[in-house]
Design a protein around this motif. Structure first.
Motif, PDB file in Angstrom:
ATOM      1  N   MET A 118       0.846  -1.175   0.000  1.00 27.83           N
ATOM      2  CA  MET A 118       0.000   0.000   0.000  1.00 27.83           C
ATOM      3  C   MET A 118       0.890   1.236   0.000  1.00 27.83           C
ATOM      4  O   MET A 118       1.861   1.315   0.738  1.00 27.83           O
ATOM      5  CB  MET A 118      -0.900  -0.029   1.239  1.00 27.83           C
ATOM      6  CG  MET A 118      -1.724   1.221   1.418  1.00 27.83           C
ATOM      7  SD  MET A 118      -2.893   1.157   2.789  1.00 27.83           S
ATOM      8  CE  MET A 118      -4.206   0.242   2.027  1.00 27.83           C
ATOM      9  N   GLU A 119       0.527   2.184  -0.813  1.00 28.08           N
ATOM     10  CA  GLU A 119       1.244   3.451  -0.891  1.00 28.08           C
ATOM     11  C   GLU A 119       0.759   4.388   0.216  1.00 28.08           C
ATOM     12  O   GLU A 119      -0.367   4.271   0.695  1.00 28.08           O
ATOM     13  CB  GLU A 119       0.994   4.117  -2.249  1.00 28.08           C
ATOM     14  CG  GLU A 119       1.462   3.316  -3.441  1.00 28.08           C
ATOM     15  CD  GLU A 119       2.962   3.248  -3.533  1.00 28.08           C
ATOM     16  OE1 GLU A 119       3.631   4.233  -3.160  1.00 28.08           O
ATOM     17  OE2 GLU A 119       3.472   2.197  -3.961  1.00 28.08           O
ATOM     18  N   SER A 120       1.606   5.331   0.583  1.00 26.79           N
ATOM     19  CA  SER A 120       1.241   6.296   1.623  1.00 26.79           C
ATOM     20  C   SER A 120      -0.019   7.071   1.268  1.00 26.79           C
ATOM     21  O   SER A 120      -0.863   7.323   2.143  1.00 26.79           O
ATOM     22  CB  SER A 120       2.379   7.277   1.865  1.00 26.79           C
ATOM     23  OG  SER A 120       3.458   6.631   2.467  1.00 26.79           O
ATOM     24  N   ILE A 138     -17.936   7.605   0.529  1.00 31.50           N
ATOM     25  CA  ILE A 138     -16.563   7.927   0.942  1.00 31.50           C
ATOM     26  C   ILE A 138     -15.820   6.659   1.343  1.00 31.50           C
ATOM     27  O   ILE A 138     -14.660   6.446   0.957  1.00 31.50           O
ATOM     28  CB  ILE A 138     -16.568   8.972   2.076  1.00 31.50           C
ATOM     29  CG1 ILE A 138     -17.061  10.312   1.534  1.00 31.50           C
ATOM     30  CG2 ILE A 138     -15.185   9.102   2.721  1.00 31.50           C
ATOM     31  CD1 ILE A 138     -17.394  11.344   2.592  1.00 31.50           C
ATOM     32  N   LEU A 139     -16.465   5.786   2.108  1.00 34.25           N
ATOM     33  CA  LEU A 139     -15.827   4.526   2.514  1.00 34.25           C
ATOM     34  C   LEU A 139     -15.557   3.635   1.301  1.00 34.25           C
ATOM     35  O   LEU A 139     -14.529   2.948   1.244  1.00 34.25           O
ATOM     36  CB  LEU A 139     -16.708   3.799   3.531  1.00 34.25           C
ATOM     37  CG  LEU A 139     -16.816   4.460   4.901  1.00 34.25           C
ATOM     38  CD1 LEU A 139     -17.939   3.828   5.720  1.00 34.25           C
ATOM     39  CD2 LEU A 139     -15.484   4.382   5.647  1.00 34.25           C
ATOM     40  N   THR A 140     -16.457   3.669   0.322  1.00 31.04           N
ATOM     41  CA  THR A 140     -16.262   2.879  -0.898  1.00 31.04           C
ATOM     42  C   THR A 140     -15.071   3.401  -1.685  1.00 31.04           C
ATOM     43  O   THR A 140     -14.224   2.623  -2.144  1.00 31.04           O
ATOM     44  CB  THR A 140     -17.544   2.898  -1.760  1.00 31.04           C
ATOM     45  OG1 THR A 140     -18.616   2.324  -1.007  1.00 31.04           O
ATOM     46  CG2 THR A 140     -17.355   2.111  -3.044  1.00 31.04           C
ATOM     47  N   ARG A 141     -14.972   4.711  -1.851  1.00 31.30           N
ATOM     48  CA  ARG A 141     -13.840   5.303  -2.587  1.00 31.30           C
ATOM     49  C   ARG A 141     -12.503   4.979  -1.921  1.00 31.30           C
ATOM     50  O   ARG A 141     -11.488   4.821  -2.603  1.00 31.30           O
ATOM     51  CB  ARG A 141     -14.013   6.817  -2.726  1.00 31.30           C
ATOM     52  CG  ARG A 141     -14.952   7.201  -3.845  1.00 31.30           C
ATOM     53  CD  ARG A 141     -14.859   8.685  -4.191  1.00 31.30           C
ATOM     54  NE  ARG A 141     -15.187   9.559  -3.074  1.00 31.30           N
ATOM     55  CZ  ARG A 141     -16.409   9.946  -2.750  1.00 31.30           C
ATOM     56  NH1 ARG A 141     -17.448   9.552  -3.451  1.00 31.30           N
ATOM     57  NH2 ARG A 141     -16.608  10.756  -1.722  1.00 31.30           N
ATOM     58  N   ALA A 142     -12.499   4.857  -0.610  1.00 29.94           N
ATOM     59  CA  ALA A 142     -11.270   4.515   0.112  1.00 29.94           C
ATOM     60  C   ALA A 142     -10.961   3.022   0.020  1.00 29.94           C
ATOM     61  O   ALA A 142      -9.909   2.584   0.485  1.00 29.94           O
ATOM     62  CB  ALA A 142     -11.387   4.942   1.572  1.00 29.94           C
ATOM     63  N   GLY A 143     -11.874   2.254  -0.561  1.00 32.09           N
ATOM     64  CA  GLY A 143     -11.656   0.824  -0.710  1.00 32.09           C
ATOM     65  C   GLY A 143     -11.945   0.015   0.535  1.00 32.09           C
ATOM     66  O   GLY A 143     -11.584  -1.160   0.607  1.00 32.09           O
ATOM     67  N   LEU A 144     -12.605   0.622   1.506  1.00 34.97           N
ATOM     68  CA  LEU A 144     -12.889  -0.060   2.772  1.00 34.97           C
ATOM     69  C   LEU A 144     -14.150  -0.904   2.733  1.00 34.97           C
ATOM     70  O   LEU A 144     -14.283  -1.855   3.502  1.00 34.97           O
ATOM     71  CB  LEU A 144     -12.998   0.967   3.897  1.00 34.97           C
ATOM     72  CG  LEU A 144     -11.669   1.596   4.297  1.00 34.97           C
ATOM     73  CD1 LEU A 144     -11.907   2.862   5.107  1.00 34.97           C
ATOM     74  CD2 LEU A 144     -10.829   0.601   5.072  1.00 34.97           C
ATOM     75  N   VAL A 190     -14.352  -4.641   3.171  1.00 36.24           N
ATOM     76  CA  VAL A 190     -13.319  -5.280   2.356  1.00 36.24           C
ATOM     77  C   VAL A 190     -12.207  -5.690   3.315  1.00 36.24           C
ATOM     78  O   VAL A 190     -11.335  -4.889   3.662  1.00 36.24           O
ATOM     79  CB  VAL A 190     -12.802  -4.339   1.243  1.00 36.24           C
ATOM     80  CG1 VAL A 190     -11.692  -5.009   0.443  1.00 36.24           C
ATOM     81  CG2 VAL A 190     -13.947  -3.907   0.338  1.00 36.24           C
ATOM     82  N   VAL A 191     -12.286  -6.927   3.769  1.00 37.35           N
ATOM     83  CA  VAL A 191     -11.365  -7.418   4.792  1.00 37.35           C
ATOM     84  C   VAL A 191      -9.918  -7.355   4.301  1.00 37.35           C
ATOM     85  O   VAL A 191      -9.007  -7.043   5.077  1.00 37.35           O
ATOM     86  CB  VAL A 191     -11.759  -8.842   5.248  1.00 37.35           C
ATOM     87  CG1 VAL A 191     -10.768  -9.389   6.252  1.00 37.35           C
ATOM     88  CG2 VAL A 191     -13.168  -8.815   5.841  1.00 37.35           C
ATOM     89  N   ASN A 192      -9.702  -7.595   3.032  1.00 37.24           N
ATOM     90  CA  ASN A 192      -8.341  -7.521   2.504  1.00 37.24           C
ATOM     91  C   ASN A 192      -7.757  -6.117   2.666  1.00 37.24           C
ATOM     92  O   ASN A 192      -6.560  -5.953   2.898  1.00 37.24           O
ATOM     93  CB  ASN A 192      -8.298  -7.954   1.042  1.00 37.24           C
ATOM     94  CG  ASN A 192      -6.892  -8.187   0.568  1.00 37.24           C
ATOM     95  OD1 ASN A 192      -6.099  -8.853   1.232  1.00 37.24           O
ATOM     96  ND2 ASN A 192      -6.559  -7.619  -0.576  1.00 37.24           N
ATOM     97  N   ARG A 193      -8.596  -5.100   2.569  1.00 33.69           N
ATOM     98  CA  ARG A 193      -8.120  -3.720   2.757  1.00 33.69           C
ATOM     99  C   ARG A 193      -7.665  -3.513   4.202  1.00 33.69           C
ATOM    100  O   ARG A 193      -6.700  -2.791   4.464  1.00 33.69           O
ATOM    101  CB  ARG A 193      -9.241  -2.745   2.407  1.00 33.69           C
ATOM    102  CG  ARG A 193      -8.803  -1.318   2.306  1.00 33.69           C
ATOM    103  CD  ARG A 193      -7.832  -1.118   1.181  1.00 33.69           C
ATOM    104  NE  ARG A 193      -7.832   0.266   0.761  1.00 33.69           N
ATOM    105  CZ  ARG A 193      -7.132   0.722  -0.233  1.00 33.69           C
ATOM    106  NH1 ARG A 193      -6.377  -0.094  -0.930  1.00 33.69           N
ATOM    107  NH2 ARG A 193      -7.171   1.990  -0.549  1.00 33.69           N
ATOM    108  N   VAL A 194      -8.350  -4.156   5.150  1.00 35.00           N
ATOM    109  CA  VAL A 194      -7.947  -4.087   6.552  1.00 35.00           C
ATOM    110  C   VAL A 194      -6.571  -4.720   6.707  1.00 35.00           C
ATOM    111  O   VAL A 194      -5.696  -4.186   7.398  1.00 35.00           O
ATOM    112  CB  VAL A 194      -8.982  -4.776   7.466  1.00 35.00           C
ATOM    113  CG1 VAL A 194      -8.509  -4.799   8.912  1.00 35.00           C
ATOM    114  CG2 VAL A 194     -10.327  -4.086   7.349  1.00 35.00           C
ATOM    115  N   ARG A 195      -6.367  -5.858   6.053  1.00 31.27           N
ATOM    116  CA  ARG A 195      -5.040  -6.497   6.088  1.00 31.27           C
ATOM    117  C   ARG A 195      -3.973  -5.573   5.507  1.00 31.27           C
ATOM    118  O   ARG A 195      -2.882  -5.447   6.056  1.00 31.27           O
ATOM    119  CB  ARG A 195      -5.063  -7.806   5.298  1.00 31.27           C
ATOM    120  CG  ARG A 195      -5.777  -8.917   5.984  1.00 31.27           C
ATOM    121  CD  ARG A 195      -5.627 -10.230   5.189  1.00 31.27           C
ATOM    122  NE  ARG A 195      -6.691 -11.117   5.572  1.00 31.27           N
ATOM    123  CZ  ARG A 195      -7.724 -11.458   4.814  1.00 31.27           C
ATOM    124  NH1 ARG A 195      -7.830 -10.991   3.585  1.00 31.27           N
ATOM    125  NH2 ARG A 195      -8.649 -12.263   5.275  1.00 31.27           N
TER     126      ARG A 195
END
Length: 118
Positions: A1-3, A55-61, A76-81
């Motif tokens: 993940m990028e900053s 907003i949460l969707t755009r962040a990929g969450l 999106v559990v993978n995003r949490v990882r």
């Protein structure tokens, strides 16, 4: 993940309703919840909730899927990882034994469980 991606995730979660929404959806994994049910549970007007969900969707969450007349949202559990890995990637200066308490903290909630549906 990028900053820059991490900043987007943290910005999305920096508002209390969005943080509550994301936590609620994490609790509801893997089934998710309909948008109206999320709004009802958090006592937020549906139009306001729609903005937070976007907003949460755009962040990929979170992600959504249409089910008949409802839109069901899931975390999106993978995003949490990804964000967790980003935060701890340089943890403990190459001494993994120092990170064991951190890993142990997640084990009770995320250990293997039997799936609740087939």
């Amino acid at each position: 993940m990028e900053s820059t991606q991490a900043v987007d995730v943290f910005a999305a979660l920096s508002q209390s309703t969005r943080l509550d929404t994301f936590r609620l959806l994490m609790e509801q994994e893997p089934d998710g919840l309909a948008a109206g049910e999320i709004a009802r549970r958090l006592e937020v007007p549906q139009n306001t909730m729609s903005t937070h969900l976007a907003i949460l969707t755009r962040a990929g969450l979170i992600e959504s899927e249409r089910h008949s007349r409802s839109i069901v949202y899931r975390a999106v559990v993978n995003r949490v990882r990804e964000i967790t890995s980003f935060l701890v990637q340089d943890c403990c200066g190459g001494r993994p034994e120092l990170c064991e308490p951190l890993v142990a903290k997640f084990t009770p909630c995320c250990g293997s469980k039997e799936p609740n549906h087939v």
